[in-house]
Design an enzyme around this catalytic site. Structure first.
Site, PDB file in Angstrom:
ATOM      1  CE1 TYR A 162      44.208  40.460  45.535  1.00  0.00           C
ATOM      2  CE2 TYR A 162      43.586  38.750  47.090  1.00  0.00           C
ATOM      3  CZ  TYR A 162      44.558  39.517  46.484  1.00  0.00           C
ATOM      4  OH  TYR A 162      45.879  39.364  46.842  1.00  0.00           O
ATOM      5  CB  CYS A 163      43.197  39.237  41.520  1.00  0.00           C
ATOM      6  SG  CYS A 163      44.258  38.584  40.207  1.00  0.00           S
ATOM      7  CG  LEU A 164      39.996  36.684  36.704  1.00  0.00           C
ATOM      8  CD1 LEU A 164      40.065  37.644  35.537  1.00  0.00           C
ATOM      9  CD2 LEU A 164      40.544  35.327  36.311  1.00  0.00           C
ATOM     10  CG  PHE A 213      40.916  44.203  47.438  1.00  0.00           C
ATOM     11  CD1 PHE A 213      40.611  45.500  47.796  1.00  0.00           C
ATOM     12  CD2 PHE A 213      40.461  43.173  48.248  1.00  0.00           C
ATOM     13  CE1 PHE A 213      39.880  45.774  48.942  1.00  0.00           C
ATOM     14  CE2 PHE A 213      39.732  43.430  49.394  1.00  0.00           C
ATOM     15  CZ  PHE A 213      39.431  44.730  49.740  1.00  0.00           C
TER      16      PHE A 213
END
Length: 587
Positions: A318-320, A346
């Site tokens: 997710y993200c980073l 994500f």
């Protein structure tokens, strides 16, 4: 990690170099920049000055364009004056953009408030025209000037003041001024909370949120690995490993039971593992981006392999955390490591050339300024991190909140997502510097220069099926940026675009209020479809994308088997710490 000293200069170079010359920043210069940072909100004054100088100098040498802007201002002013005299329909001159909710109340359609709103919007539009499309101005400087000017204008929106906001005036009359007294009390409470550095906790971690049963089965100086208890009699043989971003607490994916992705996955018959990152302090200033790969993703995979030998893993980032998972997957592909069954990203970027308005804060001047600020503290503090994200959506996250709570006198109802958003984390100096330079500034990952174990990696070495989720209103990882994985990985890519933003679009459980989504798969050897054509071609579906993703996982999973034991073979599960563990509780 070992630090090596540079080789000694040759005698010839010693003769040429001036002994008074300094290579690199001095401690005093860095201290000065760190002292300036609180006054500028963490923004480099040099970067802002250079951007405005670029814009002003090119505008100065464009007299025809300046004259056009003057004529345009006179025309708008005349139209506004005529509208103030005659009877005109609401929004006859200019109307708010659909996403601008400042003037959405019916009262803004009535005089004189409609005229004030239109005057502000006309000025806002004029300044947009004045700061964009100036020939010769660099693209980034143009974006910085337009963004900074818009932020300054937003301060003076008539919706921000009690005497020019009809909603506030109506409420003041109906409550006989009680709203202003309530607003002052809200302001005073917030000030005391800020001064005490003790935020209120309406949702307690481990009690209200992050309550899915599980055990901490492994820990090191950077992560705790949680294994969640099975919720079904049988489970799919392939476990799921979730790698959240360390810019946030992991429980964004395990909020309240009704919107917990972890709980949903266990109920669908999956064994779920979650990384919980430690909240770094100044003592962790030298933790590197490579440490996050090695002690995070790879350590978690090693532990899962010891608990569930010879079981390929569905990896989720997710993200980073998705960016780091992509780095790890590319290195694994290069090295012939086949432990990943599938990869899911994500709202995660792998190419940073179009990373949205967040890139306005990322140039050489800004990164150097941030490095000096972090160097002084050892970490990027939570206030700078949250402040940058709030500025990107100032109307929604700053001004509308101030009006609602301090002028209307109404406290927003707390919810789990808001509580999580306030539970911020820090970023180590070295890691964040490497992240900004290697990924944002230099785009090393997408361009094949990112080095793992002494050798560059390429995302084209990823041949594992990939499921990518983008969100329509993402201000952190714009969906067109996440879409670029199609150009980089040599794998089947299923791209899913859902409504909502960076957080609310991902936390979208099955319900009548789910955003709906579009989804389409590109085979590894299939033709590329650009994002604009993809929008036209990808089928629409109602409901939550969670169900689509679980179906996608199911087609890549084996037949259900008995649930595995919790924890390593030589450890008593009863002796293991309960989820959510201790790292997530660190402040």
């Amino acid at each position: 990690m070992l630090q090596t000293s540079p080789p000694a200069p040759s005698a010839a170079s010693q003769q040429i170099q001036s002994p008074a010359r300094h290579h690199g920043p001095s401690d005093s210069d860095r201290t000065l920049h760190a002292t300036l940072a609180p006054l500028t909100g963490g923004l480099s004054p040099t970067a802002l000055t250079l951007a405005y100088a670029d814009w002003l100098s090119h505008l100065f040498w464009a007299p025809t364009q300046r004259m056009d802007l003057v004529n345009d201002a006179l025309r708008r002013g005349t139209q506004l004056a005529e509208a103030s005299i005659g009877q005109t329909a609401p929004w006859s001159l200019i109307a708010p953009q659909p996403q601008d909710r400042r003037f959405s109340a019916p009262e803004w359609r009535e005089p004189p408030f409609n005229l004030m709103a239109q005057g502000f919007l006309l000025a806002e539009q004029w300044w947009h025209d004045a700061t964009t499309n100036i020939r010769g101005v660099s693209e980034q400087n143009e974006k910085i000037v337009e963004f900074a000017t818009r932020q300054m204008l937003d301060v003076w929106a008539p919706s921000n003041f009690a005497l020019t906001n009809p909603e506030v005036l109506r409420r003041t009359v109906s409550t006989e001024g009680r709203n202003l007294a309530d607003g002052f009390r809200n302001w005073w409470e917030d000030l005391l909370e800020l001064m005490a550095h003790e935020p209120k906790h309406d949702f307690v971690v481990g009690k209200d949120v992050a309550v899915t049963p599980g055990k901490v089965v492994y820990s090191n100086k950077l992560i705790e690995l949680i294994q969640y208890a099975p919720a079904t009699e049988t489970v799919r043989p392939e476990p799921i490993l979730i790698v959240p971003a360390w810019i946030m607490k992991y429980y964004i994916l395990d909020l309240s039971p009704h919107n917990s992705l972890v709980k949903y996955l266990t109920e669908q018959g999956y064994t779920v593992f979650m990384i919980s990152w430690r909240n770094p302090t100044a003592a962790d200033r030298d933790v590197s981006l490579e440490d996050y790969r090695r002690l995070g993703v790879m350590a978690a995979l090693d532990t899962i392999g010891a608990i569930l030998p010879d079981r390929p893993v569905h990896a989720v980032g997710y993200c980073l955390g998705g960016t780091m998972l992509s780095i790890a997957a590319a290195a694994m592909g290069r090295d012939g490591d086949s432990r990943l069954k599938s990869i899911t990203l994500f709202a995660a970027q792998t190419d940073f050339t179009e990373a949205g308005e967040l890139t306005l804060f990322i140039n050489e001047s800004q990164v150097a300024f941030l490095e000096d600020m972090m160097w002084n503290r050892g970490v990027l503090d939570t206030t700078q991190m949250s402040g940058a994200f709030q500025i990107l959506r100032s109307n929604d996250l700053i001004w509308s909140r101030l009006v609602h709570e301090y002028l209307m006198g109404v406290r927003s109802e707390p919810n789990d997502l808001m509580a999580w958003n306030a539970d911020a984390t820090r970023m180590p100096y070295r890691m964040h510097s490497e992240y900004l330079r290697k990924l944002f500034l230099d785009n090393d990952l997408a361009e094949g220069r990112y080095v793992v174990d002494g050798r560059p990696i390429a995302l084209s070495d990823i041949h594992t099926p990939i499921f990518v989720v983008g969100t329509q209103r993402d201000h952190v990882a714009p969906w067109r940026s996440t879409f670029k994985i199609h150009l980089l990985a040599d794998a089947d890519v299923t791209f899913c675009l859902t409504g909502g933003g960076h957080n609310a679009g991902i936390v979208s459980p099955p319900s009548p209020k789910a955003h709906g989504y579009q989804v389409m798969t590109k085979e590894a050897d299939g033709p590329y479809v650009g994002p604009d054509d993809w929008l036209k071609q990808a089928p629409h579906a109602e409901g939550s994308w969670w169900t689509e993703w679980v179906h996608w996982l199911g087609t890549r999973s084996g037949e259900p088997v008995a649930p595995p034991r919790i924890g390593l073979p030589d450890v008593d599960p009863g002796a293991l710490p309960n989820a959510p563990g201790s790292y997530v509780l660190q402040t």
